[in-house]
Write an enzyme that holds these catalytic residues in place. Structure first.
Site, PDB file in Angstrom:
ATOM      1  N   MET A  82      55.901-120.691 -66.988  1.00 41.36           N
ATOM      2  CA  MET A  82      55.087-120.936 -65.695  1.00 41.36           C
ATOM      3  C   MET A  82      54.085-119.879 -65.798  1.00 41.36           C
ATOM      4  SD  MET A  82      58.782-121.207 -63.425  1.00 41.36           S
ATOM      5  CE  MET A  82      59.514-119.957 -64.122  1.00 41.36           C
ATOM      6  N   ALA A  83      53.134-120.495 -65.165  1.00 43.77           N
ATOM      7  CA  ALA A  83      51.757-119.394 -64.985  1.00 43.77           C
ATOM      8  C   ALA A  83      51.955-118.280 -64.054  1.00 43.77           C
ATOM      9  CB  ALA A  83      50.520-120.157 -65.235  1.00 43.77           C
ATOM     10  N   TYR A 137      48.985-124.881 -75.874  1.00 47.18           N
ATOM     11  CA  TYR A 137      47.979-126.022 -75.946  1.00 47.18           C
ATOM     12  C   TYR A 137      47.132-126.081 -77.431  1.00 47.18           C
ATOM     13  CZ  TYR A 137      49.070-126.121 -71.061  1.00 47.18           C
ATOM     14  OH  TYR A 137      49.570-126.045 -69.846  1.00 47.18           O
ATOM     15  N   LYS A 239      56.778-130.473 -75.418  1.00 48.69           N
ATOM     16  CA  LYS A 239      57.201-130.448 -74.072  1.00 48.69           C
ATOM     17  C   LYS A 239      56.184-131.653 -73.258  1.00 48.69           C
ATOM     18  CE  LYS A 239      57.304-127.690 -70.046  1.00 48.69           C
ATOM     19  NZ  LYS A 239      56.366-128.282 -69.041  1.00 48.69           N
ATOM     20  N   HIS A 263      55.897-132.186 -66.234  1.00 47.34           N
ATOM     21  CA  HIS A 263      55.183-130.887 -65.860  1.00 47.34           C
ATOM     22  C   HIS A 263      55.618-130.521 -64.370  1.00 47.34           C
ATOM     23  CE1 HIS A 263      51.630-128.715 -67.783  1.00 47.34           C
ATOM     24  NE2 HIS A 263      51.724-128.189 -66.563  1.00 47.34           N
ATOM     25  N   ARG A 266      53.371-132.072 -61.701  1.00 38.74           N
ATOM     26  CA  ARG A 266      51.977-131.537 -61.378  1.00 38.74           C
ATOM     27  C   ARG A 266      50.853-132.096 -62.254  1.00 38.74           C
ATOM     28  NH1 ARG A 266      52.318-126.253 -59.434  1.00 38.74           N
ATOM     29  NH2 ARG A 266      50.688-125.174 -60.569  1.00 38.74           N
ATOM     30  N   GLY A 295      62.858-130.136 -64.553  1.00 37.37           N
ATOM     31  CA  GLY A 295      62.405-130.913 -63.237  1.00 37.37           C
ATOM     32  C   GLY A 295      63.545-131.291 -62.474  1.00 37.37           C
TER      33      GLY A 295
END
Length: 365
Positions: A82-83, A137, A239, A263, A266, A295
């Site tokens: 999580m950012a 990424y 993922k 995600h 999102r 999720g």
């Protein structure tokens, strides 16, 4: 509504966290894409599936231990990537990492963390064994990806978790309405130490965040996985898989584990719920890679349902942020302990003492 001072479940943590966060931060964390249909479905599917308990089974000793990629866990959950966790608490990812490690579970660190991957790894190194993966990424700037992989490997991360469901950013309307930006003083800590990045000047928003969004690569294909795997010996986790044919292909291309995920609702609104996608993916993988799920996990019984369908473990996301906002490391630790206690009680009540014995016979689908 009566004010909540000491949450006794994850839903109460969400209510309390709202009072600790700015509206912009709360909306960033809680929101999904579009009409948030997928976000809601992630939760609704767990509520639809019911349990079929067995009686007169010795459940005096419940064993919640398991392993993922050969790495031991005290319970079958990891912290999802999580950012921007410093939006919730000044210690951000460091507090989360400490809570995860002290509970004997794992954490997947986001590339978009507000504490550097080296700082987080140092926290984890105080515990043995400590399971930490690095989420990333494949960027347009391959030099950026290479630098992150090399740093993650040097810092001791145990796997690379490649997010594959974000060729572009989803339409997150709450963020657009709020004109979401990182507050002054918060940074993408994993990028600030990399020299030579062409960071744009973006008045009113984070230049680093703008740079990152521009680095998402819609031209990626399966063939790019070979390049990523050539950068380090770390096992590759994919993922964002929601189809059986993609899962089978992931195994062919060397993935050691798959996270069934949309995600957190999102990215593509209207996408299938993670739990609904799980049976097809488990069948397609056929034991050739480990399958995890994220999720919608909010209860210990949810973990049982995911494991019964074939997940090796689950990842939890937003509830960790609620715990972090409310109480820092102690809040995250409490969120984990609530799930652990609920899982322990639920295991006893369904008549199963070992995680490995959970199967679909316990479910009413």
């Amino acid at each position: 509504m009566t004010a909540i001072s000491s949450p006794i479940n994850l839903f109460e943590y969400e209510q309390l966290a709202k009072t600790h966060l700015s509206q912009m931060a709360f909306d960033y964390y809680i929101s999904g894409a579009g009409d948030e249909i997928t976000l809601q479905e992630n939760r609704a599917v767990f509520e639809r599936i019911k349990l079929r308990p067995r009686m007169l089974v010795d459940v005096s000793q419940i064993n919640l231990t398991t392993s993922v990629l050969g790495q031991p866990l005290q319970l079958p959950l990891l912290i999802a990537p999580m950012a921007f966790q410093c939006l919730a608490h000044t210690e951000g990812e460091l507090a989360t990492a400490m809570a995860a490690a002290s509970a004997g579970t794992g954490m997947v660190l986001s590339t978009l963390s507000t504490k550097s991957l080296e700082e987080v790894a140092e926290v984890g190194s105080k515990f043995s064994p400590s399971l930490q993966w690095f989420q990333l990424y494949i960027h347009k700037d391959r030099g950026l990806t290479r630098a992150l992989v090399e740093r993650a490997y040097a810092a001791g991360y145990k796997a690379l978790c490649l997010t594959v469901d974000a060729p572009v950013l989803g339409q997150r309307e709450r963020d657009r309405r709020n004109e979401f930006v990182l507050p002054p003083g918060l940074h993408l800590a994993n990028l600030t130490t990399i020299s030579g990045l062409n960071i744009p000047h973006a008045p009113g928003e984070s230049g680093l965040f703008t740079y990152f969004a521009q680095q998402l690569n819609p031209a990626l294909t399966w063939d790019d996985l070979e390049w990523l795997q050539s950068l380090s010996p770390l096992p590759l986790v994919l993922k964002g898989i929601l189809r059986g044919d993609d899962a089978a292909r992931a195994v062919e291309y060397g993935a050691k584990a798959i996270v069934v995920s949309n995600h957190g609702g999102r990215q593509l609104d209207g996408a299938i719920a993670s739990l609904d996608a799980l049976p097809e993916i488990v069948a397609a993988v056929n034991g050739k890679a480990e399958v995890l799920l994220d999720g919608g996990i909010r209860r210990g019984t949810d973990i049982i349902k995911a494991l019964a369908i074939g997940a090796q473990a689950v990842l939890i996301g937003r509830p960790v942020l609620w715990g972090l906002a409310v109480g820092g490391q102690a809040g995250v630790s409490h969120v984990i302990s609530l799930l652990q206690k609920e899982l322990n009680v639920a295991m006893a009540l369904i008549g199963c003492s070992q995680l490995q014995d959970i199967d679909t016979s316990f479910l009413h689908l």
